[in-house]
Design a protein around this motif. Structure first.
Motif, PDB file in Angstrom:
ATOM      1  N   PHE A  92       0.828  -1.204   0.000  1.00 38.95           N
ATOM      2  CA  PHE A  92       0.000   0.000   0.000  1.00 38.95           C
ATOM      3  C   PHE A  92       0.865   1.257   0.000  1.00 38.95           C
ATOM      4  N   TYR A  93       1.817   1.343   0.918  1.00 32.86           N
ATOM      5  CA  TYR A  93       2.658   2.530   1.010  1.00 32.86           C
ATOM      6  C   TYR A  93       3.623   2.628  -0.174  1.00 32.86           C
ATOM      7  N   PHE A  94       4.053   1.476  -0.701  1.00 32.57           N
ATOM      8  CA  PHE A  94       4.917   1.491  -1.881  1.00 32.57           C
ATOM      9  C   PHE A  94       4.157   2.050  -3.083  1.00 32.57           C
ATOM     10  N   SER A  95       2.882   1.670  -3.228  1.00 28.85           N
ATOM     11  CA  SER A  95       2.066   2.175  -4.336  1.00 28.85           C
ATOM     12  C   SER A  95       1.903   3.682  -4.247  1.00 28.85           C
ATOM     13  N   ILE A  96       1.659   4.180  -3.031  1.00 25.84           N
ATOM     14  CA  ILE A  96       1.506   5.625  -2.845  1.00 25.84           C
ATOM     15  C   ILE A  96       2.826   6.342  -3.151  1.00 25.84           C
ATOM     16  N   ALA A  97       3.942   5.754  -2.716  1.00 26.33           N
ATOM     17  CA  ALA A  97       5.244   6.359  -2.988  1.00 26.33           C
ATOM     18  C   ALA A  97       5.504   6.431  -4.492  1.00 26.33           C
ATOM     19  N   VAL A  98       5.139   5.368  -5.217  1.00 20.94           N
ATOM     20  CA  VAL A  98       5.316   5.361  -6.676  1.00 20.94           C
ATOM     21  C   VAL A  98       4.481   6.454  -7.325  1.00 20.94           C
ATOM     22  N   LEU A  99       3.248   6.644  -6.845  1.00 19.67           N
ATOM     23  CA  LEU A  99       2.391   7.703  -7.382  1.00 19.67           C
ATOM     24  C   LEU A  99       3.045   9.079  -7.215  1.00 19.67           C
ATOM     25  N   PHE A 100       3.601   9.333  -6.032  1.00 20.97           N
ATOM     26  CA  PHE A 100       4.254  10.622  -5.779  1.00 20.97           C
ATOM     27  C   PHE A 100       5.495  10.790  -6.652  1.00 20.97           C
ATOM     28  N   ILE A 101       6.282   9.724  -6.807  1.00 23.23           N
ATOM     29  CA  ILE A 101       7.490   9.808  -7.635  1.00 23.23           C
ATOM     30  C   ILE A 101       7.123  10.085  -9.085  1.00 23.23           C
ATOM     31  N   VAL A 102       6.098   9.382  -9.587  1.00 18.12           N
ATOM     32  CA  VAL A 102       5.653   9.599 -10.966  1.00 18.12           C
ATOM     33  C   VAL A 102       5.191  11.042 -11.157  1.00 18.12           C
ATOM     34  N   GLU A 103       4.449  11.576 -10.170  1.00 26.07           N
ATOM     35  CA  GLU A 103       3.953  12.945 -10.266  1.00 26.07           C
ATOM     36  C   GLU A 103       5.102  13.944 -10.302  1.00 26.07           C
ATOM     37  N   VAL A 104       6.115  13.746  -9.447  1.00 27.68           N
ATOM     38  CA  VAL A 104       7.264  14.658  -9.412  1.00 27.68           C
ATOM     39  C   VAL A 104       8.043  14.601 -10.718  1.00 27.68           C
ATOM     40  N   VAL A 105       8.303  13.367 -11.210  1.00 23.99           N
ATOM     41  CA  VAL A 105       9.056  13.215 -12.459  1.00 23.99           C
ATOM     42  C   VAL A 105       8.275  13.809 -13.627  1.00 23.99           C
ATOM     43  N   GLN A 106       6.977  13.554 -13.671  1.00 23.80           N
ATOM     44  CA  GLN A 106       6.163  14.075 -14.760  1.00 23.80           C
ATOM     45  C   GLN A 106       6.119  15.604 -14.746  1.00 23.80           C
ATOM     46  N   THR A 107       6.042  16.193 -13.558  1.00 25.07           N
ATOM     47  CA  THR A 107       6.019  17.656 -13.446  1.00 25.07           C
ATOM     48  C   THR A 107       7.323  18.261 -13.953  1.00 25.07           C
ATOM     49  N   ARG A 108       8.448  17.676 -13.549  1.00 27.22           N
ATOM     50  CA  ARG A 108       9.743  18.202 -13.989  1.00 27.22           C
ATOM     51  C   ARG A 108       9.927  18.003 -15.493  1.00 27.22           C
ATOM     52  N   TYR A 109       9.448  16.880 -16.004  1.00 31.93           N
ATOM     53  CA  TYR A 109       9.564  16.629 -17.441  1.00 31.93           C
ATOM     54  C   TYR A 109       8.709  17.615 -18.226  1.00 31.93           C
ATOM     55  N   GLN A 110       7.505  17.938 -17.713  1.00 30.16           N
ATOM     56  CA  GLN A 110       6.638  18.900 -18.377  1.00 30.16           C
ATOM     57  C   GLN A 110       7.284  20.290 -18.413  1.00 30.16           C
ATOM     58  N   ARG A 111       7.943  20.666 -17.306  1.00 27.06           N
ATOM     59  CA  ARG A 111       8.642  21.947 -17.277  1.00 27.06           C
ATOM     60  C   ARG A 111       9.782  21.987 -18.285  1.00 27.06           C
ATOM     61  N   THR A 112      10.487  20.863 -18.417  1.00 28.97           N
ATOM     62  CA  THR A 112      11.567  20.787 -19.395  1.00 28.97           C
ATOM     63  C   THR A 112      11.034  20.948 -20.806  1.00 28.97           C
ATOM     64  N   LEU A 113       9.916  20.272 -21.105  1.00 25.13           N
ATOM     65  CA  LEU A 113       9.312  20.383 -22.432  1.00 25.13           C
ATOM     66  C   LEU A 113       8.855  21.817 -22.703  1.00 25.13           C
ATOM     67  N   ASP A 114       8.246  22.457 -21.706  1.00 24.46           N
ATOM     68  CA  ASP A 114       7.773  23.846 -21.865  1.00 24.46           C
ATOM     69  C   ASP A 114       8.959  24.778 -22.136  1.00 24.46           C
ATOM     70  N   ALA A 115      10.084  24.528 -21.447  1.00 22.48           N
ATOM     71  CA  ALA A 115      11.267  25.365 -21.646  1.00 22.48           C
ATOM     72  C   ALA A 115      11.828  25.207 -23.062  1.00 22.48           C
ATOM     73  N   ARG A 116      11.849  23.966 -23.557  1.00 25.04           N
ATOM     74  CA  ARG A 116      12.343  23.709 -24.901  1.00 25.04           C
ATOM     75  C   ARG A 116      11.447  24.356 -25.953  1.00 25.04           C
TER      76      ARG A 116
END
Length: 270
Positions: free
Chosen positions: A242-266
């Motif tokens: 349960f806690y591992f699944s929640i941790a994965v969700l948070f990691i995916v959200e953080v990575v996706q947010t940073r990737y979106q910012r990188t794409l916007d900058a490009r």
């Protein structure tokens, strides 16, 4: 009496209960924050704080009732053992079987309701055409929101109560731990809700967390009721999973947010 309360084992049990109640209370606080945002804007803070106070009161009352009537919660209210036949080989199989206690029913109904709420809110977000127009719309009355919070508080209170009872058998120790965690939730509720409002993307993340919590409650209820569907036992979701699944969700959200910012900058450079 109070001298016997403040012993090393009791103080340690109190600390453990407080920490666990804070962890378990995150789900409840998340639901209250999201649900209270559906109330009229002027009533959201009041609904949120009343919901937390209600959660603490329900936990203490349910703790007292559970300690006094422990056998009633463990005895089966009804059981199901429906047998059918396999159409291919005409072999007897069990379609559904299980023994349902009050605790089992609360977990099953609460888990199903929580999953329904999460899926409904996610679907609603996907259908939004104008976020600002949606923010100004009063989806529900304050009373209706409070009723929903009351029902879900009852579900979360079972998990909280059983956790406290697993750590200590002293009522005052359990009650103090629950109340202390409730006070901490009360103090951070407004800041937590404000964070979700300013970062709407994390509200979606929170809804998926609630979806996982609903699945966990269904698994726990099915396990407690020895539920079997088509010959397969319903197993509870391990806490580590349960806690591992929640941790994965948070990691995916953080990575996706940073990737979106990188794409916007490009795209800005081009």
């Amino acid at each position: 009496m109070f001298a016997d309360l403040f012993t090393i084992p009791n103080l340690w049990a109190l600390f453990v209960i407080f920490i666990l109640e804070m962890v378990l209370g995150f789900d409840n606080l998340l639901y209250i924050s999201i649900e209270s945002s559906r109330a009229p804007i002027g009533a959201q803070e009041r609904v949120r704080k009343q919901g937390i106070i209600l959660a603490v009161v329900l936990r203490v009352v349910l703790l007292w009732v559970t300690v006094a009537l422990l056998n009633s919660f463990q005895s089966a209210i009804f059981s199901i053992n429906h047998e059918g036949a396999n159409g291919n080989f005409n072999l007897p199989v069990d379609w559904i079987k299980g023994e349902f206690t009050l605790q089992t029913l609360v977990f099953l109904v609460g888990g199903a309701f929580l999953m329904y709420t999460a899926v409904k809110e996610i679907s609603h977000m996907l259908s939004i055409d104008d976020l600002h127009a949606d923010d100004d719309t009063k989806h529900s009355s304050a009373m209706r929101v409070m009723i929903n919070i009351l029902l879900m508080n009852l579900v979360f209170s079972f998990d909280s109560t059983l956790t406290a009872m697993a750590i200590s058998d002293v009522f005052l120790v359990m009650a103090i731990g629950i109340i202390a965690s409730g006070i901490a939730m009360y103090l951070v509720a407004d800041a937590f809700a404000s964070f979700l409002k300013k970062n709407r993307m994390y509200e979606v993340l929170g809804l998926f967390v609630l979806l996982i919590v609903g699945i966990s409650l269904l698994g726990e209820g099915g396990h407690l009721g020895h539920l079997e569907l088509f010959g397969f036992k319903v197993e509870p979701l391990a806490k580590s999973t349960f806690y591992f699944s929640i941790a994965v969700l948070f990691i995916v959200e953080v990575v996706q947010t940073r990737y979106q910012r990188t794409l916007d900058a490009r795209r800005g450079k081009h």
